[in-house]
Design an enzyme around this catalytic site. Structure first.
Site, mmCIF file in Angstrom:
data_model
loop_
_atom_site.group_PDB
_atom_site.id
_atom_site.type_symbol
_atom_site.label_atom_id
_atom_site.label_comp_id
_atom_site.label_asym_id
_atom_site.label_seq_id
_atom_site.Cartn_x
_atom_site.Cartn_y
_atom_site.Cartn_z
ATOM 1 N N HIS A 1 -9.659 -3.782 -6.989
ATOM 2 C CA HIS A 1 -8.422 -4.573 -6.302
ATOM 3 C C HIS A 1 -9.418 -6.165 -6.063
ATOM 4 O O HIS A 1 -8.869 -7.194 -6.113
ATOM 5 C CB HIS A 1 -8.210 -4.254 -4.673
ATOM 6 N N ARG B 1 -7.101 6.956 -5.294
ATOM 7 C CA ARG B 1 -7.008 8.352 -5.276
ATOM 8 C C ARG B 1 -8.455 9.049 -5.633
ATOM 9 O O ARG B 1 -8.436 10.301 -5.356
ATOM 10 C CB ARG B 1 -5.911 8.882 -6.464
ATOM 11 N N LYS C 1 -4.371 -1.030 -14.868
ATOM 12 C CA LYS C 1 -4.427 0.400 -14.706
ATOM 13 C C LYS C 1 -2.890 0.921 -14.844
ATOM 14 O O LYS C 1 -2.746 2.065 -14.951
ATOM 15 C CB LYS C 1 -5.208 0.743 -13.545
ATOM 16 N N ASP C 2 -2.074 0.132 -13.849
ATOM 17 C CA ASP C 2 -0.784 0.733 -13.754
ATOM 18 C C ASP C 2 0.084 -0.082 -14.723
ATOM 19 O O ASP C 2 0.867 -0.889 -14.301
ATOM 20 C CB ASP C 2 -0.147 0.694 -12.048
ATOM 21 N N MET D 1 -2.055 -1.154 -1.375
ATOM 22 C CA MET D 1 -1.524 -0.145 -0.480
ATOM 23 C C MET D 1 -2.836 0.274 0.098
ATOM 24 O O MET D 1 -2.924 1.496 0.943
ATOM 25 C CB MET D 1 -1.013 1.027 -1.233
ATOM 26 N N GLY D 2 -3.794 -0.409 0.160
ATOM 27 C CA GLY D 2 -4.819 -0.371 0.748
ATOM 28 C C GLY D 2 -5.917 0.690 0.092
ATOM 29 O O GLY D 2 -5.830 0.829 -0.991
ATOM 30 N N ALA D 3 -6.935 1.166 0.737
ATOM 31 C CA ALA D 3 -7.876 1.959 0.240
ATOM 32 C C ALA D 3 -8.593 1.155 -0.960
ATOM 33 O O ALA D 3 -8.685 1.732 -2.111
ATOM 34 C CB ALA D 3 -7.463 3.352 -0.169
ATOM 35 N N LEU D 4 -9.158 0.032 -0.505
ATOM 36 C CA LEU D 4 -9.415 -1.042 -1.604
ATOM 37 C C LEU D 4 -10.777 -0.717 -2.440
ATOM 38 O O LEU D 4 -11.711 0.002 -1.669
ATOM 39 C CB LEU D 4 -9.673 -2.346 -1.128
ATOM 40 N N GLN E 1 3.891 0.333 -14.420
ATOM 41 C CA GLN E 1 4.294 -0.595 -13.211
ATOM 42 C C GLN E 1 4.161 -2.103 -13.530
ATOM 43 O O GLN E 1 4.969 -2.900 -13.112
ATOM 44 C CB GLN E 1 3.419 -0.197 -11.867
HETATM 45 O O1 PAF Z 1 -0.007 -0.598 -7.039
HETATM 46 C C1 PAF Z 1 0.398 -0.345 -5.936
HETATM 47 O O2 PAF Z 1 -0.685 -0.270 -5.328
HETATM 48 C C2 PAF Z 1 1.832 -0.457 -5.333
HETATM 49 O O3 PAF Z 1 2.517 0.245 -6.239
HETATM 50 C C3 PAF Z 1 2.211 -1.785 -4.972
HETATM 51 C C4 PAF Z 1 2.342 -2.561 -6.202
HETATM 52 C C5 PAF Z 1 1.306 -2.497 -3.979
HETATM 53 C C6 PAF Z 1 3.625 -1.551 -4.170
HETATM 54 O O4 PAF Z 1 3.554 -0.762 -3.323
#
Ligand code: PAF
Length: 282
Positions: free
Chosen positions: A37, A190, A151-152, A30-33, A155
């Site tokens: 990343h 964040r 980290k997620d 979602m950017g803000a790398l 997810q």
């Molecule tokens: O982890 C993230 O940045 C987001 O949840 C993802 C996997 C890019 C989906 O929008």
């Protein structure tokens, strides 16, 4: 690095590369790398993949409108970082490209138990949105490998489940370790929003994970959990959960279970910023 904004162009490009024998590795963002990343890019490069990143701030995964509105956006800086990191392709779509005709028509998936606990319970609808966008991005990019950050943690599990439900061509989901600041704070987009004083206490989450990890052989989880909740609260956090779970299926545990692979997970807010982190118990 080649930048594509529409689906047709990126699909044509990737198909051409595949015909030439190139293997696409995909890193959705979602950017803000940040360095987290970039570590996924480094891993994909090490694996010899054609590196495809996407930047799309997906509105359907934000259960909190304010969080969406305040999500950091820094596309120009991100592009510079991606070029330096050796990314080959950037997909930078509009909402209309990702959800043609509106998001209501996008496919949704049911993640069962995983959607009822921890992040699923605290952020209703979040994983539905993640599933929706990742399914769509995978349909567009059709990668061979997908790179995600540990980290997620939850997810990652949701996306693994999504992939088994979708039946894509992905042969592996590569989960890369969480990158941390020197004091242990997990890197997160964040973190940019933390004030100096919030940043100073944000590391408490990591310290709690370490404490839960280190006490597994001699302590009671209930006691350590209470200590962590109290410590976080004393530092000004609003604690959402301090949890212990089976690392394979995220079944929540009330006590340390030495026979299981375990993971500890924390979510807490400092001011308006919600931070999450986890640690697999060694
Ligand atoms: O982890 C993230 O940045 C987001 O949840 C993802 C996997 C890019 C989906 O929008």
């Amino acid at each position: 690095m080649v930048i594509f904004k529409n689906v047709k162009d990126i699909q044509e490009y990737i198909s051409g590369k595949k015909v030439a024998g190139v293997r696409p590795g995909f890193i959705p963002t979602m950017g803000a790398l940040h360095a987290g990343h970039l570590s996924l890019i480094a891993k994909a490069r090490e694996d010899g993949m054609l590196i495809i990143c996407s930047i799309f701030v997906n509105p359907t995964q934000f259960n909190d409108k304010k969080d969406f509105e305040q999500y950091p956006i820094s596309v120009e800086e991100d592009i510079e970082l991606l070029v330096k990191a050796g990314c080959d392709v950037l997909f930078l779509p509009s909402q209309e490209e990702v959800y043609p005709g509106g998001q209501q028509k996008a496919a949704t998936y049911d993640f069962g138990y995983l959607d009822t606990i921890l992040e699923g319970a605290k952020r209703p609808g979040h994983f539905k949105g993640v599933g929706q966008v990742v399914a769509r991005l995978l349909e567009i990019v059709q990668p061979e490998r997908l790179y995600l950050g540990q980290k997620d943690y939850q997810q990652c599990m949701v996306i693994n489940k999504l992939i088994s439900k979708m039946g894509t061509d992905i042969t592996s989901v590569v989960i890369c370790p969480t990158m941390r600041e020197p004091d242990g704070l997990a890197l997160s987009s964040r973190n940019r929003r933390l004030t100096e004083s919030q940043r100073a206490v944000a590391v408490t989450i990591y310290q709690c994970l370490v404490s839960i990890e280190s006490k597994q052989k001699m302590g009671s989880f209930a006691l350590v959990k209470k200590e962590c909740e109290e410590l976080l609260a004393a530092k000004g956090f609003d604690v959402e959960y301090v949890a212990l779970a089976n690392a394979r299926d995220l079944t929540l545990l009330n006590t340390y279970e030495p026979g299981y692979p375990m993971v500890t997970l924390i979510a807490a807010r400092i001011g308006e910023i919600r931070l999450i982190d986890n640690m697999v118990l060694g």
